[in-house]
Design a protein around this motif. Structure first.
Motif, PDB file in Angstrom:
ATOM      1  N   PHE A  84      -6.401   0.039   3.651  1.00 11.09           N
ATOM      2  CA  PHE A  84      -6.101  -1.003   2.675  1.00 11.09           C
ATOM      3  C   PHE A  84      -5.848  -2.336   3.372  1.00 11.09           C
ATOM      4  O   PHE A  84      -6.416  -3.369   2.987  1.00 11.09           O
ATOM      5  CB  PHE A  84      -4.889  -0.578   1.851  1.00 11.09           C
ATOM      6  CG  PHE A  84      -4.459  -1.590   0.829  1.00 11.09           C
ATOM      7  CD1 PHE A  84      -5.119  -1.698  -0.377  1.00 11.09           C
ATOM      8  CD2 PHE A  84      -3.387  -2.430   1.072  1.00 11.09           C
ATOM      9  CE1 PHE A  84      -4.729  -2.626  -1.328  1.00 11.09           C
ATOM     10  CE2 PHE A  84      -2.990  -3.360   0.127  1.00 11.09           C
ATOM     11  CZ  PHE A  84      -3.661  -3.453  -1.074  1.00 11.09           C
ATOM     12  N   ALA A  95       0.830  -1.215   0.000  1.00 14.31           N
ATOM     13  CA  ALA A  95       0.000   0.000   0.000  1.00 14.31           C
ATOM     14  C   ALA A  95       0.855   1.253   0.000  1.00 14.31           C
ATOM     15  O   ALA A  95       0.553   2.226  -0.705  1.00 14.31           O
ATOM     16  CB  ALA A  95      -0.937  -0.011   1.199  1.00 14.31           C
ATOM     17  N   LEU A 143     -10.304  -2.201  -3.883  1.00 13.54           N
ATOM     18  CA  LEU A 143      -8.928  -1.824  -3.553  1.00 13.54           C
ATOM     19  C   LEU A 143      -8.606  -0.421  -4.061  1.00 13.54           C
ATOM     20  O   LEU A 143      -7.909   0.344  -3.388  1.00 13.54           O
ATOM     21  CB  LEU A 143      -7.943  -2.840  -4.136  1.00 13.54           C
ATOM     22  CG  LEU A 143      -8.041  -4.280  -3.614  1.00 13.54           C
ATOM     23  CD1 LEU A 143      -6.942  -5.142  -4.226  1.00 13.54           C
ATOM     24  CD2 LEU A 143      -7.983  -4.320  -2.098  1.00 13.54           C
ATOM     25  N   LEU A 184      -7.303   2.796  -2.041  1.00 12.11           N
ATOM     26  CA  LEU A 184      -6.052   3.448  -2.425  1.00 12.11           C
ATOM     27  C   LEU A 184      -6.322   4.368  -3.618  1.00 12.11           C
ATOM     28  O   LEU A 184      -5.976   4.049  -4.755  1.00 12.11           O
ATOM     29  CB  LEU A 184      -4.997   2.414  -2.827  1.00 12.11           C
ATOM     30  CG  LEU A 184      -4.407   1.551  -1.715  1.00 12.11           C
ATOM     31  CD1 LEU A 184      -3.457   0.526  -2.313  1.00 12.11           C
ATOM     32  CD2 LEU A 184      -3.677   2.400  -0.707  1.00 12.11           C
TER      33      LEU A 184
END
Length: 198
Positions: A162, A149, A189, A193
């Motif tokens: 994350f 991440a 995801l 992010l």
């Protein structure tokens, strides 16, 4: 400890050939995979030297030969599972699009043939809450997720979201029986992010 050292042979013992080492490593891996199958089927309480050796199709003494105690066997199984997960994360991080690569890898982990292993791995992972000796290994999985991440964002809150999101996706899928595809996982995801655009 090598099998030779465990067997009590001294320094004068003949050197083990590559074939014997390979056979020993294959047996050890078979026992670790069998331990995960036993955990998946019977839970951690079902893990004994005898049950794991039987699951692996090996003599009853095999598990005790490679792992001195059930705790040692459980720890080794968690280390092995964490190594597999770390490899998956490293491969995703090295891809041109780490988020898409991770989404595809997680979807593959949740496929029918892999789900039982993922469930067993999580049971061992959660065992670290009760057994402090397992925490450094479980923590490695958390740290590896954070590293991936951080390569995509400098926002510490997004890194935490994350890590939590990946665990949540996997655990909820196991609990509900859902099998999200790579595209569904990738969408989540990327929301976690936002800087990791394709």
């Amino acid at each position: 400890m090598t099998p030779e050292a465990k067997g009590g042979r001294g320094a004068s013992a003949p050197e083990v050939t590559d074939g014997r080492l390979l056979k020993g490593e294959r047996r050890r891996r078979a026992l670790l995979e069998a331990a995960l199958r036993v955990v998946e089927r019977d839970g951690v309480a079902g893990v004994t030297h005898r049950s794991v050796a039987a699951e692996a199709g090996l003599p009853a003494s095999s598990a005790a030969y490679y792992f001195g105690s059930v705790d040692e066997l459980l720890t080794a199984a968690l280390v092995w599972a964490a190594d597999q997960f770390s490899g998956l994360l490293r491969a995703a991080a090295a891809a041109p699009d780490p988020v898409a690569a991770l989404a595809a890898a997680l979807a593959a982990e949740l496929a029918e043939e892999r789900r039982p292993f993922v469930a067993a791995e999580y049971e061992l992972y959660l065992l670290a809450a009760r057994r402090p000796a397992l925490r450094p290994v479980a923590r490695r999985c958390v740290d590896d997720l954070a590293a991936l991440a951080r390569a995509c964002t400098g926002d510490p809150a997004a890194v935490t979201a994350f890590r939590s999101g990946v665990d949540g996706l996997l655990l909820q899928s196991l609990v509900t029986g859902a099998t999200p595809g790579a595209g569904d996982i990738e969408a989540v995801l990327r929301r976690l992010l936002p800087a990791a655009a394709p």
